[in-house]
Design a protein around this motif. Structure first.
Motif, PDB file in Angstrom:
ATOM      1  N   MET A   1       0.311   3.613 -10.966  1.00 50.38           N
ATOM      2  CA  MET A   1       0.272   2.903  -9.711  1.00 50.38           C
ATOM      3  C   MET A   1       0.905   3.731  -8.591  1.00 50.38           C
ATOM      4  O   MET A   1       0.426   3.719  -7.482  1.00 50.38           O
ATOM      5  CB  MET A   1       0.968   1.553  -9.869  1.00 50.38           C
ATOM      6  CG  MET A   1       1.136   0.818  -8.570  1.00 50.38           C
ATOM      7  SD  MET A   1       1.746  -0.816  -8.807  1.00 50.38           S
ATOM      8  CE  MET A   1       0.548  -1.706  -7.880  1.00 50.38           C
ATOM      9  N   TYR A   2       1.988   4.397  -8.905  1.00 52.24           N
ATOM     10  CA  TYR A   2       2.694   5.167  -7.881  1.00 52.24           C
ATOM     11  C   TYR A   2       2.404   6.669  -7.964  1.00 52.24           C
ATOM     12  O   TYR A   2       2.853   7.420  -7.119  1.00 52.24           O
ATOM     13  CB  TYR A   2       4.205   4.951  -8.012  1.00 52.24           C
ATOM     14  CG  TYR A   2       4.616   3.504  -7.854  1.00 52.24           C
ATOM     15  CD1 TYR A   2       4.681   2.919  -6.598  1.00 52.24           C
ATOM     16  CD2 TYR A   2       4.928   2.726  -8.950  1.00 52.24           C
ATOM     17  CE1 TYR A   2       5.048   1.594  -6.442  1.00 52.24           C
ATOM     18  CE2 TYR A   2       5.306   1.399  -8.800  1.00 52.24           C
ATOM     19  CZ  TYR A   2       5.362   0.835  -7.556  1.00 52.24           C
ATOM     20  OH  TYR A   2       5.723  -0.468  -7.399  1.00 52.24           O
ATOM     21  N   LEU A   5       0.925   8.523  -4.928  1.00 50.58           N
ATOM     22  CA  LEU A   5       1.642   8.388  -3.664  1.00 50.58           C
ATOM     23  C   LEU A   5       2.738   9.424  -3.541  1.00 50.58           C
ATOM     24  O   LEU A   5       3.306   9.862  -4.543  1.00 50.58           O
ATOM     25  CB  LEU A   5       2.261   6.988  -3.565  1.00 50.58           C
ATOM     26  CG  LEU A   5       1.312   5.802  -3.713  1.00 50.58           C
ATOM     27  CD1 LEU A   5       2.103   4.501  -3.732  1.00 50.58           C
ATOM     28  CD2 LEU A   5       0.289   5.787  -2.598  1.00 50.58           C
ATOM     29  N   THR A   9       6.419   6.994   0.219  1.00 46.49           N
ATOM     30  CA  THR A   9       5.488   5.869   0.161  1.00 46.49           C
ATOM     31  C   THR A   9       5.648   5.090  -1.148  1.00 46.49           C
ATOM     32  O   THR A   9       5.623   3.858  -1.154  1.00 46.49           O
ATOM     33  CB  THR A   9       4.039   6.344   0.323  1.00 46.49           C
ATOM     34  OG1 THR A   9       3.936   7.084   1.541  1.00 46.49           O
ATOM     35  CG2 THR A   9       3.062   5.187   0.343  1.00 46.49           C
ATOM     36  N   ALA A  10       5.816   5.810  -2.247  1.00 43.28           N
ATOM     37  CA  ALA A  10       6.007   5.157  -3.540  1.00 43.28           C
ATOM     38  C   ALA A  10       7.275   4.307  -3.530  1.00 43.28           C
ATOM     39  O   ALA A  10       7.274   3.159  -3.996  1.00 43.28           O
ATOM     40  CB  ALA A  10       6.080   6.201  -4.653  1.00 43.28           C
ATOM     41  N   ALA A  12       8.851   3.031  -0.879  1.00 42.15           N
ATOM     42  CA  ALA A  12       8.673   1.910   0.041  1.00 42.15           C
ATOM     43  C   ALA A  12       7.814   0.818  -0.598  1.00 42.15           C
ATOM     44  O   ALA A  12       8.095  -0.373  -0.455  1.00 42.15           O
ATOM     45  CB  ALA A  12       8.043   2.388   1.342  1.00 42.15           C
ATOM     46  N   THR A  13       6.786   1.211  -1.315  1.00 40.61           N
ATOM     47  CA  THR A  13       5.921   0.256  -2.001  1.00 40.61           C
ATOM     48  C   THR A  13       6.694  -0.500  -3.075  1.00 40.61           C
ATOM     49  O   THR A  13       6.575  -1.723  -3.196  1.00 40.61           O
ATOM     50  CB  THR A  13       4.710   0.973  -2.621  1.00 40.61           C
ATOM     51  OG1 THR A  13       3.999   1.665  -1.587  1.00 40.61           O
ATOM     52  CG2 THR A  13       3.776   0.006  -3.306  1.00 40.61           C
ATOM     53  N   LEU A  14       7.502   0.223  -3.832  1.00 40.08           N
ATOM     54  CA  LEU A  14       8.329  -0.409  -4.861  1.00 40.08           C
ATOM     55  C   LEU A  14       9.291  -1.419  -4.240  1.00 40.08           C
ATOM     56  O   LEU A  14       9.412  -2.553  -4.713  1.00 40.08           O
ATOM     57  CB  LEU A  14       9.112   0.656  -5.636  1.00 40.08           C
ATOM     58  CG  LEU A  14      10.137   0.111  -6.638  1.00 40.08           C
ATOM     59  CD1 LEU A  14       9.434  -0.626  -7.768  1.00 40.08           C
ATOM     60  CD2 LEU A  14      11.010   1.218  -7.161  1.00 40.08           C
ATOM     61  N   GLU A  16       9.045  -3.019  -1.410  1.00 39.49           N
ATOM     62  CA  GLU A  16       8.295  -4.177  -0.914  1.00 39.49           C
ATOM     63  C   GLU A  16       7.924  -5.119  -2.052  1.00 39.49           C
ATOM     64  O   GLU A  16       8.037  -6.343  -1.915  1.00 39.49           O
ATOM     65  CB  GLU A  16       7.039  -3.715  -0.178  1.00 39.49           C
ATOM     66  CG  GLU A  16       7.324  -3.070   1.163  1.00 39.49           C
ATOM     67  CD  GLU A  16       6.081  -2.466   1.804  1.00 39.49           C
ATOM     68  OE1 GLU A  16       4.967  -2.629   1.252  1.00 39.49           O
ATOM     69  OE2 GLU A  16       6.223  -1.835   2.855  1.00 39.49           O
ATOM     70  N   ARG A  17       7.497  -4.571  -3.176  1.00 43.26           N
ATOM     71  CA  ARG A  17       7.124  -5.401  -4.321  1.00 43.26           C
ATOM     72  C   ARG A  17       8.331  -6.132  -4.891  1.00 43.26           C
ATOM     73  O   ARG A  17       8.250  -7.316  -5.225  1.00 43.26           O
ATOM     74  CB  ARG A  17       6.466  -4.546  -5.403  1.00 43.26           C
ATOM     75  CG  ARG A  17       5.100  -4.015  -4.986  1.00 43.26           C
ATOM     76  CD  ARG A  17       4.440  -3.240  -6.084  1.00 43.26           C
ATOM     77  NE  ARG A  17       4.100  -4.161  -7.161  1.00 43.26           N
ATOM     78  CZ  ARG A  17       4.024  -3.809  -8.434  1.00 43.26           C
ATOM     79  NH1 ARG A  17       4.238  -2.583  -8.806  1.00 43.26           N
ATOM     80  NH2 ARG A  17       3.710  -4.705  -9.347  1.00 43.26           N
TER      81      ARG A  17
END
Length: 54
Positions: A1-2, A5, A9-10, A12-14, A16-17
């Motif tokens: 999934m990451y 990225l 970005t990876a 920040a995505t983590l 946020e989740r």
């Protein structure tokens, strides 16, 4: 999934989740506490209203 990225970005995505998961968990907990009468309209818990007895 990451893997596709870049690091920023990876991360920040983590974040946020995880934040969304925590918010959902808090909402579910609050809903349950409200439904079982954990806190009344006066803000006191059921135990406080019963004089400390369960």
């Amino acid at each position: 999934m990451y893997t596709d990225l870049d690091d920023v970005t990876a991360f920040a995505t983590l974040v946020e989740r995880v934040e969304a998961t925590i918010a959902n968990e808090n909402a579910a907990t609050l809903s349950v506490m409200t439904q079982v009468g954990f806190a009344g309209e006066d803000g006191q818990s059921v135990i406080e209203r019963q004089g400390g007895r369960q």
